[in-house]
Design an enzyme around this catalytic site. Structure first.
Site, PDB file in Angstrom:
ATOM      1  N   ASP A 122      -1.744  -2.407  -4.175  1.00 15.10           N
ATOM      2  CA  ASP A 122      -1.974  -0.969  -4.009  1.00 15.10           C
ATOM      3  C   ASP A 122      -0.684  -0.191  -4.231  1.00 15.10           C
ATOM      4  O   ASP A 122       0.014   0.189  -3.294  1.00 15.10           O
ATOM      5  CB  ASP A 122      -2.602  -0.650  -2.657  1.00 15.10           C
ATOM      6  CG  ASP A 122      -4.085  -0.986  -2.606  1.00 15.10           C
ATOM      7  OD1 ASP A 122      -4.626  -1.448  -3.636  1.00 15.10           O
ATOM      8  OD2 ASP A 122      -4.698  -0.803  -1.544  1.00 15.10           O
TER       9      ASP A 122
ATOM     10  N   ASP B 271       0.833  -1.207   0.000  1.00 14.54           N
ATOM     11  CA  ASP B 271       0.000   0.000   0.000  1.00 14.54           C
ATOM     12  C   ASP B 271       0.867   1.256   0.000  1.00 14.54           C
ATOM     13  O   ASP B 271       0.746   2.124   0.857  1.00 14.54           O
ATOM     14  CB  ASP B 271      -0.941  -0.017   1.204  1.00 14.54           C
ATOM     15  CG  ASP B 271      -1.908  -1.185   1.166  1.00 14.54           C
ATOM     16  OD1 ASP B 271      -3.114  -0.955   0.976  1.00 14.54           O
ATOM     17  OD2 ASP B 271      -1.459  -2.334   1.309  1.00 14.54           O
TER      18      ASP B 271
ATOM     19  N   HIS C 292      -3.479  -4.137   2.250  1.00 12.53           N
ATOM     20  CA  HIS C 292      -4.873  -3.703   2.342  1.00 12.53           C
ATOM     21  C   HIS C 292      -5.204  -2.964   3.637  1.00 12.53           C
ATOM     22  O   HIS C 292      -5.737  -1.849   3.599  1.00 12.53           O
ATOM     23  CB  HIS C 292      -5.797  -4.901   2.145  1.00 12.53           C
ATOM     24  CG  HIS C 292      -7.198  -4.556   1.752  1.00 12.53           C
ATOM     25  ND1 HIS C 292      -7.496  -3.524   0.885  1.00 12.53           N
ATOM     26  CD2 HIS C 292      -8.397  -5.106   2.094  1.00 12.53           C
ATOM     27  CE1 HIS C 292      -8.799  -3.460   0.709  1.00 12.53           C
ATOM     28  NE2 HIS C 292      -9.371  -4.408   1.428  1.00 12.53           N
ATOM     29  N   VAL C 293      -4.940  -3.563   4.784  1.00  9.71           N
ATOM     30  CA  VAL C 293      -5.154  -2.891   6.069  1.00  9.71           C
ATOM     31  C   VAL C 293      -3.944  -2.007   6.334  1.00  9.71           C
ATOM     32  O   VAL C 293      -2.807  -2.488   6.340  1.00  9.71           O
ATOM     33  CB  VAL C 293      -5.333  -3.914   7.207  1.00  9.71           C
ATOM     34  CG1 VAL C 293      -5.470  -3.199   8.543  1.00  9.71           C
ATOM     35  CG2 VAL C 293      -6.558  -4.778   6.942  1.00  9.71           C
ATOM     36  N   HIS C 294      -4.190  -0.730   6.603  1.00 11.13           N
ATOM     37  CA  HIS C 294      -3.096   0.233   6.707  1.00 11.13           C
ATOM     38  C   HIS C 294      -2.501   0.225   8.110  1.00 11.13           C
ATOM     39  O   HIS C 294      -2.594   1.191   8.878  1.00 11.13           O
ATOM     40  CB  HIS C 294      -3.587   1.623   6.326  1.00 11.13           C
ATOM     41  CG  HIS C 294      -4.080   1.692   4.913  1.00 11.13           C
ATOM     42  ND1 HIS C 294      -4.852   2.722   4.425  1.00 11.13           N
ATOM     43  CD2 HIS C 294      -3.918   0.831   3.860  1.00 11.13           C
ATOM     44  CE1 HIS C 294      -5.141   2.513   3.165  1.00 11.13           C
ATOM     45  NE2 HIS C 294      -4.582   1.355   2.795  1.00 11.13           N
TER      46      HIS C 294
ATOM     47  N   HIS D 185     -11.561  -3.291   7.049  1.00 12.47           N
ATOM     48  CA  HIS D 185     -11.597  -4.383   6.058  1.00 12.47           C
ATOM     49  C   HIS D 185     -11.839  -5.749   6.691  1.00 12.47           C
ATOM     50  O   HIS D 185     -11.311  -6.774   6.223  1.00 12.47           O
ATOM     51  CB  HIS D 185     -10.303  -4.404   5.240  1.00 12.47           C
ATOM     52  CG  HIS D 185     -10.018  -3.131   4.515  1.00 12.47           C
ATOM     53  ND1 HIS D 185     -10.871  -2.612   3.565  1.00 12.47           N
ATOM     54  CD2 HIS D 185      -8.976  -2.248   4.617  1.00 12.47           C
ATOM     55  CE1 HIS D 185     -10.373  -1.477   3.095  1.00 12.47           C
ATOM     56  NE2 HIS D 185      -9.232  -1.241   3.717  1.00 12.47           N
TER      57      HIS D 185
ATOM     58  N   HIS E 126      -3.126  -9.501  -1.501  1.00  9.40           N
ATOM     59  CA  HIS E 126      -3.474  -8.162  -1.017  1.00  9.40           C
ATOM     60  C   HIS E 126      -4.370  -8.194   0.218  1.00  9.40           C
ATOM     61  O   HIS E 126      -3.995  -7.693   1.280  1.00  9.40           O
ATOM     62  CB  HIS E 126      -4.150  -7.347  -2.118  1.00  9.40           C
ATOM     63  CG  HIS E 126      -4.383  -5.911  -1.715  1.00  9.40           C
ATOM     64  ND1 HIS E 126      -3.352  -5.060  -1.384  1.00  9.40           N
ATOM     65  CD2 HIS E 126      -5.524  -5.187  -1.556  1.00  9.40           C
ATOM     66  CE1 HIS E 126      -3.840  -3.877  -1.046  1.00  9.40           C
ATOM     67  NE2 HIS E 126      -5.152  -3.928  -1.141  1.00  9.40           N
TER      68      HIS E 126
ATOM     69  N   TYR F 278      -2.232   4.201  -6.221  1.00 12.18           N
ATOM     70  CA  TYR F 278      -3.475   4.838  -5.772  1.00 12.18           C
ATOM     71  C   TYR F 278      -3.993   5.819  -6.831  1.00 12.18           C
ATOM     72  O   TYR F 278      -4.530   6.876  -6.522  1.00 12.18           O
ATOM     73  CB  TYR F 278      -3.281   5.556  -4.435  1.00 12.18           C
ATOM     74  CG  TYR F 278      -3.298   4.610  -3.251  1.00 12.18           C
ATOM     75  CD1 TYR F 278      -4.394   4.510  -2.418  1.00 12.18           C
ATOM     76  CD2 TYR F 278      -2.202   3.804  -2.988  1.00 12.18           C
ATOM     77  CE1 TYR F 278      -4.407   3.626  -1.351  1.00 12.18           C
ATOM     78  CE2 TYR F 278      -2.196   2.909  -1.938  1.00 12.18           C
ATOM     79  CZ  TYR F 278      -3.310   2.829  -1.113  1.00 12.18           C
ATOM     80  OH  TYR F 278      -3.325   1.944  -0.064  1.00 12.18           O
TER      81      TYR F 278
END
Length: 433
Positions: free
Chosen positions: A172, A145, A326-328, A299, A289, A175
């Protein structure tokens, strides 16, 4: 190369640490936009990727001048190119946007652990890269990400400050989210790093870019710009593939294409793991991801259907670690299978904290589930160093403005060397039993 370093702590010792109480979680930072400042015939957005056995490398770049030929000249000395290769070029349109000419050239075979100097299209500056080693030790950098913010710049600087062999990116990238010039800006931002070491990527939700009726299939920009070795690994889609580095087999899966038992991806995965030779690649890693395990409130459950469909395949193949984005935030689980701790399952790591514009996912379950051993909402990146066929170190490095702080670390024993987990592995090890 074998070693007896750390004989006692290597037996799957887990060293967990906690964030300093005085540490303040950072806010998102502004976008960093890179403009094209070279002549139209000069390469921009140069990046390289692994492209098959014998250290083949794919060189990719873009030119505004569509007459530039897809040719790469290269050699072992600066300015001396004794070999060249010709590839292919493509372009695409997305509504009113027209891409530049996108070039992909496969060069090799190359020597391991060797620096090559190269020029793209016969124009512009010279670049250089180093090929990965053919044997241990080998080191991966892992960052998900990424995006293109000031935090992204910080993450990239920390990654580049210490040497590594290959970068893994679990989705990701830019963006762009249909704003195509952001793809170009991202390519320029990462070029100093991605032109010097192979970057192996898989797609995330921000790469989909579908639009009803007009672009129903998605991934147009991603597939055109970031061509991965799917053909070399007998996949029919750029969205999932595999490759080998030294003693590691790495499988890149697609969260946003079919993955159930009737899908092409599932059939390809089953065939791919069946062909792994654990005598040659004792380590097996998966990059995807959407995480299959996640105690963050962001998520929740988005990777569950894929876990249900594919987890048994990975478990029987004795995959060592599954990396997700995916999870920040950052989160590390114990070895797990079917929602329970299992010494023969993979360690699951979420590392979607590269620097995206959306900020951090701050909220985790409280208390944490017993299978979650460390979690933290901070920007950062990871390092995976394989010392030999049995022992490796994983570490996560938190961005703290100018510094990069190692906040979490574990030592791993490969499942291929675990006596308790030899029952189901791959064809070569089964043949030995």
């Amino acid at each position: 190369m074998e070693t007896t370093l750390f004989p006692h702590i290597f037996l799957f010792f887990l060293l967990t640490t906690t964030a300093s109480p005085e540490y303040t979680r950072p806010d998102p930072r502004p976008l960093v936009l890179r403009k094209h400042d070279r002549p139209d015939s000069d390469p921009q957005q140069v990046h390289i990727s692994l492209a098959g056995k014998d250290n083949y490398i794919r060189v990719s770049w873009i030119t505004t001048d569509k007459k530039v030929q897809p040719i790469v000249e290269y050699g072992k000395s600066p300015g001396k190119y004794d070999t060249s290769a010709t590839g292919e070029n493509t372009s695409y349109r997305y509504f009113l946007y027209s891409s530049g000419e996108i070039h992909h050239v496969r060069i090799g075979p190359l020597e391991p652990t060797t620096t090559y100097y190269y020029r793209c299209g016969g124009h512009g500056p010279e670049f250089s890269f180093r090929t990965p080693p053919s044997d241990f030790p080998v080191e991966f950098a892992v960052a998900g990400d990424l995006g293109q913010t000031q935090w992204t710049e910080s993450t990239l600087a920390h990654i580049g400050a210490r040497d590594y062999d290959v970068l893994l990116l679990p989705g990701d990238l830019s963006y762009a989210d249909t704003n195509q010039p952001l793809w170009d800006s991202f390519g320029r931002l990462v070029e100093p790093y991605a032109s010097a070491r192979p970057w192996m990527v898989t797609q995330g939700n921000h790469e989909v870019e579908t639009f009803p009726l007009v672009f129903p299939h998605g991934f147009m920009a991603y597939n055109a710009r970031w061509q991965m070795p799917y053909r070399e690994s007998k996949s029919t889609s750029n969205l999932y593939y595999s490759f080998d580095v030294a003693g590691a087999h790495v499988i890149m899966l697609g969260s946003y294409t079919g993955f159930d038992a009737d899908s092409d991806q599932y059939r390809w995965l089953s065939a791919d793991v069946a062909g792994i030779d654990r005598a040659r690649t004792p380590w097996v890693f998966v990059v995807v991801h959407a995480p299959w395990y996640n105690s963050n409130l962001a998520h929740r459950g988005e990777g569950e259907s894929m876990r249900v469909a594919m987890e048994e395949v990975l478990y029987k193949a004795r995959v060592d670690v599954v990396f997700a984005g995916h999870v920040h935030a950052y989160e590390r689980f114990t070895r797990v299978y079917n929602n329970k701790a299992d010494e023969c399952g993979p360690v699951h790591v979420t590392i979607g904290d590269g620097g995206n514009r959306e900020g951090l996912a701050m909220l985790f379950e409280n208390p944490s589930p017993s299978i979650s051993l460390y979690n933290e909402a901070s920007f950062g990146h990871g390092r995976l160093r394989l010392f030999n066929s049995t022992h490796a170190q994983w570490s996560w490095h938190r961005n703290n403005d100018e510094d990069s702080i190692m906040a979490d670390q574990i030592w791993l024993q490969s499942l291929s060397s675990s006596k308790a987990c030899k029952g189901t592995c791959t064809k070569s090890r089964n043949d030995e039993l």
